[in-house]
Design a protein around this motif. Structure first.
Motif, PDB file in Angstrom:
ATOM      1  N   ARG A   1       0.839  -1.207   0.000  1.00  0.00           N
ATOM      2  CA  ARG A   1       0.000   0.000   0.000  1.00  0.00           C
ATOM      3  C   ARG A   1       0.878   1.264   0.000  1.00  0.00           C
ATOM      4  O   ARG A   1       0.633   2.206  -0.737  1.00  0.00           O
ATOM      5  CB  ARG A   1      -0.891  -0.044   1.245  1.00  0.00           C
TER       6      ARG A   1
ATOM      7  N   GLU B   1      -6.631  -3.404  -8.397  1.00  0.00           N
ATOM      8  CA  GLU B   1      -7.684  -3.072  -7.434  1.00  0.00           C
ATOM      9  C   GLU B   1      -7.386  -1.741  -6.743  1.00  0.00           C
ATOM     10  O   GLU B   1      -8.300  -0.963  -6.460  1.00  0.00           O
ATOM     11  CB  GLU B   1      -7.856  -4.210  -6.415  1.00  0.00           C
TER      12      GLU B   1
ATOM     13  N   ARG C   1      -8.574   0.816  -9.209  1.00  0.00           N
ATOM     14  CA  ARG C   1     -10.053   0.854  -9.227  1.00  0.00           C
ATOM     15  C   ARG C   1     -10.588   1.594  -7.995  1.00  0.00           C
ATOM     16  O   ARG C   1     -11.526   2.379  -8.081  1.00  0.00           O
ATOM     17  CB  ARG C   1     -10.623  -0.567  -9.253  1.00  0.00           C
ATOM     18  N   GLU C   2      -9.948   1.328  -6.859  1.00  0.00           N
ATOM     19  CA  GLU C   2     -10.372   1.998  -5.613  1.00  0.00           C
ATOM     20  C   GLU C   2     -10.232   3.524  -5.763  1.00  0.00           C
ATOM     21  O   GLU C   2     -11.095   4.280  -5.339  1.00  0.00           O
ATOM     22  CB  GLU C   2      -9.456   1.470  -4.503  1.00  0.00           C
ATOM     23  N   LYS C   3      -9.135   3.942  -6.388  1.00  0.00           N
ATOM     24  CA  LYS C   3      -8.924   5.389  -6.608  1.00  0.00           C
ATOM     25  C   LYS C   3      -9.990   5.945  -7.540  1.00  0.00           C
ATOM     26  O   LYS C   3     -10.466   7.065  -7.362  1.00  0.00           O
ATOM     27  CB  LYS C   3      -7.534   5.632  -7.219  1.00  0.00           C
TER      28      LYS C   3
ATOM     29  N   ARG D   1     -13.037   4.801  -7.913  1.00  0.00           N
ATOM     30  CA  ARG D   1     -14.297   4.877  -7.152  1.00  0.00           C
ATOM     31  C   ARG D   1     -14.292   6.070  -6.195  1.00  0.00           C
ATOM     32  O   ARG D   1     -15.328   6.689  -5.964  1.00  0.00           O
ATOM     33  CB  ARG D   1     -14.529   3.567  -6.391  1.00  0.00           C
ATOM     34  N   ALA D   2     -13.101   6.402  -5.673  1.00  0.00           N
ATOM     35  CA  ALA D   2     -13.019   7.537  -4.744  1.00  0.00           C
ATOM     36  C   ALA D   2     -13.152   8.877  -5.467  1.00  0.00           C
ATOM     37  O   ALA D   2     -13.575   9.870  -4.878  1.00  0.00           O
ATOM     38  CB  ALA D   2     -11.698   7.488  -3.977  1.00  0.00           C
TER      39      ALA D   2
ATOM     40  N   CYS E   1     -14.506   1.493 -14.357  1.00  0.00           N
ATOM     41  CA  CYS E   1     -13.506   0.570 -13.784  1.00  0.00           C
ATOM     42  C   CYS E   1     -13.256  -0.620 -14.706  1.00  0.00           C
ATOM     43  O   CYS E   1     -14.175  -1.411 -14.956  1.00  0.00           O
ATOM     44  CB  CYS E   1     -13.998   0.045 -12.428  1.00  0.00           C
TER      45      CYS E   1
END
Ligand code: NAP
Length: 530
Positions: free
Chosen positions: A263, A296, A299-301, A303-304, A316
């Motif tokens: 991370r 992932e 993708r998380e970024k 979505r944020a 995504c």
């Protein structure tokens, strides 16, 4: 055949053709340059769409062979804009004094090898006839636009443009209803700029692409001077080692890090920007699980950054990251939070036709006054097809490449004597630094011609055995790559048996250059001279 005679014809006045013409002229060869556009620039001449800029750090996307050029030119930003690239290429061409060698507004229409006089015979669209001993296609690997072929296109009454044939005039954007088809590197650069100006922007997306921040900004002070101090070493190191962005050293497999460390590295790379995201872990390109850690995270970024979760889901991607070209974006995802931007997922609702006033998808009609196609290119052989290249058996290179690229070094195709196609499939091409690859290939050609002069030969040709060997080496390099498994313009799929050929040399200059040097040192293994 009547007409003019030269030692070498260089086709294309982009970054490759400028260097090649200079290099061959300095080798004592007579050179003619042929360029379809009205000036230097190559793809950058035609790619003047809003937001156009290179997606590689400019200090990796410039000439390295000349200290004078490297030191005198100052890049204002980390990633050069299209106008800055055009200024640079014109300035470099003039410094190298190659403008006089070129014929502009001239497209090559036919090039035939004649065994009668061992010459290439060229015919241009101006009716000029030129004979030359060597034909060098500096036409790039992504320069010939993919044709736009939507039903009803001819009926459209608004303005219709292509990103890769952008007109050299002001295109008003303010207050217009704009539609754009295609969300690859070009579309993703144009979309935020268009969104800012348009009354309404409709984005037609077929496949979502991964996009990470470019983190553009002013050029890093001191970096250019630091490189200049040791330019020759940097150039040689880049040839021998270039795969990694400057900010990364010795990446390790993803699983060798704890989740917390993964991370931390991902966040740091996100802040740093650029293509490093594709190289952060050593196994990201070959191991599904390692790849998914990065995919992932991105993708998380997404979505944020995208307010509407339904919209975010459509943006995504679900395939491995880095298997299609990673996009470096500037405000791309935020553009979709604006009230004046609509995303149309054409996998859910395909484009049915273009009408007089807009685009009809399976479920709706979208009214637009300006329709922009960002559909990409006919890769690798597109520009060579267009130039009408034929060997003595009346074959085109595409005939010979029917089951995927058939080359030695990505530079010569068997059956095509004295014919070179720098930076094409079989070389790192779209996966490597293009200025440096063009320098390397033109240097190789110039050395090869000098070798021929010394040994009293006039013809060089890639051999069938050489192409077999190179094809096997290239396939071995790509064997484990996830990129080969996902459909994208770098993969050639044979229709009869579904076999997949990864077209570029997949492991970068770091493995390519030593192979080329070793085979060349073994008395030009893979080539025959007469
Ligand atoms: P691209 O990456 O090939 O993207 C083409 C886009 O058009 C994709 O979204 C594609 O959808 C879509 N498309 C193509 N045909 C379509 C059709 N018939 N119907 C609907 N959608 C269609 O092309 P590009 O953006 O021009 O970029 C090409 C390459 O040029 C890049 O990979 C990069 O190497 C280079 N490039 C570099 C820069 C830079 O340095 N700044 C800028 C632009 C381009 P699918 O994904 O579904 O196929």
């Amino acid at each position: 055949m009547t007409g003019e005679a030269f030692d070498v014809a260089v086709v294309g006045g982009g970054l490759g053709g400028i260097y090649a013409s200079h290099r061959f002229r300095d080798e004592g060869l007579s050179v003619v340059g042929i360029e379809g556009a009205s000036g230097f620039g190559g793809v950058w001449y035609h790619n003047g769409y809003p937001g156009s800029r290179v997606d590689v750090d400019s200090l990796d996307y410039c000439y390295l062979f000349s200290r004078e050029i490297f030191e005198k030119w100052r890049w204002p930003e980390r990633y050069a804009s299209q106008p800055d690239l055009m200024a640079y290429l014109n300035w470099a061409a003039d410094l190298l004094d190659v403008r006089g060698l070129f014929r502009f507004d001239t497209w090559l229409r036919e090039a035939r090898w004649s065994s009668d006089d061992d010459r290439w015979h060229l015919v241009t669209d101006r009716g000029e006839r030129i004979a030359c001993r060597f034909l060098v296609m500096c036409t790039g690997n992504l320069s010939e636009p993919k044709p736009v072929s939507f039903a009803g296109l001819e009926r459209f009454r608004g303005e219709c443009l292509q990103t890769n044939r952008w007109p050299h005039r002001e295109v008003p954007l303010d207050g217009r209803r704009i539609g754009i088809v295609g969300t690859g590197s070009s579309g993703a650069q144009a979309i935020p700029v268009l969104a800012d100006a348009a009354e309404h922007l409709v984005v037609f997306q077929r496949t979502p692409h991964y996009a990470v921040p470019a983190q553009n900004g002013p050029a890093e002070p001191g970096l250019q001077d630091a490189i200049a101090r040791d330019l020759e070493t940097v150039r040689e190191d880049s040839l021998a080692r270039f795969t990694l962005p400057r900010n990364l050293e010795n990446p390790r497999p993803a699983a060798s890090h704890s989740p917390a460390k993964q991370r931390e590295l991902l966040e740091r790379q996100w802040e740093c920007g650029g293509h490093g995201m594709s190289y952060l872990f050593s196994d990201i390109g070959t191991d599904r699980a390692a790849n998914e850690v990065v995919a992932e995270f991105v993708r998380e970024k997404i979505r944020a950054r995208v307010n509407d979760p339904v919209l975010a889901a459509k943006l995504c991607p679900d395939y491995p990251i880095g298997t299609r070209r990673l996009i470096l974006e500037i405000g791309y995802y935020e553009a979709f939070n604006r009230g004046n931007v609509t995303l149309v997922d054409t996998r859910e609702a395909p484009i049915v036709e273009i009408t007089e006033t807009g685009v009809r998808t399976a479920d709706e009609h979208h009214e637009v006054d300006l329709l922009i196609f960002a559909l990409g290119f006919r890769p690798f052989l597109g520009a060579i097809d267009r130039a009408g290249v034929r060997n003595a058996k009346d074959q085109s290179p595409r005939d010979v490449w029917a089951r995927g690229p058939r080359t030695v070094f990505g530079l010569m195709t068997p059956g095509f004597p004295n014919f070179f196609h720098p930076t094409n499939a079989g070389s790192p091409s779209v996966l490597g630094p293009l200025f440096l690859q063009n320098e390397f290939h033109s240097d190789w050609i110039a050395d090869c011609i000098a070798h021929m002069r010394r040994s009293g030969c006039s013809i060089v040709e890639a051999t069938e055995e050489g192409a077999d060997v190179w094809g096997r080496k290239s396939a071995a390099v790509a064997e484990r790559m996830l990129r080969r498994q996902v459909d994208n313009y770098m993969v050639h799929v044979n229709a009869d048996d579904g076999s997949r050929v990864f077209q570029p040399w997949g492991a970068g200059l770091a493995t390519y250059v030593p192979e080329v040097r070793a085979m060349t040192a073994r008395d030009y293994e893979g080539f025959a001279f007469r």
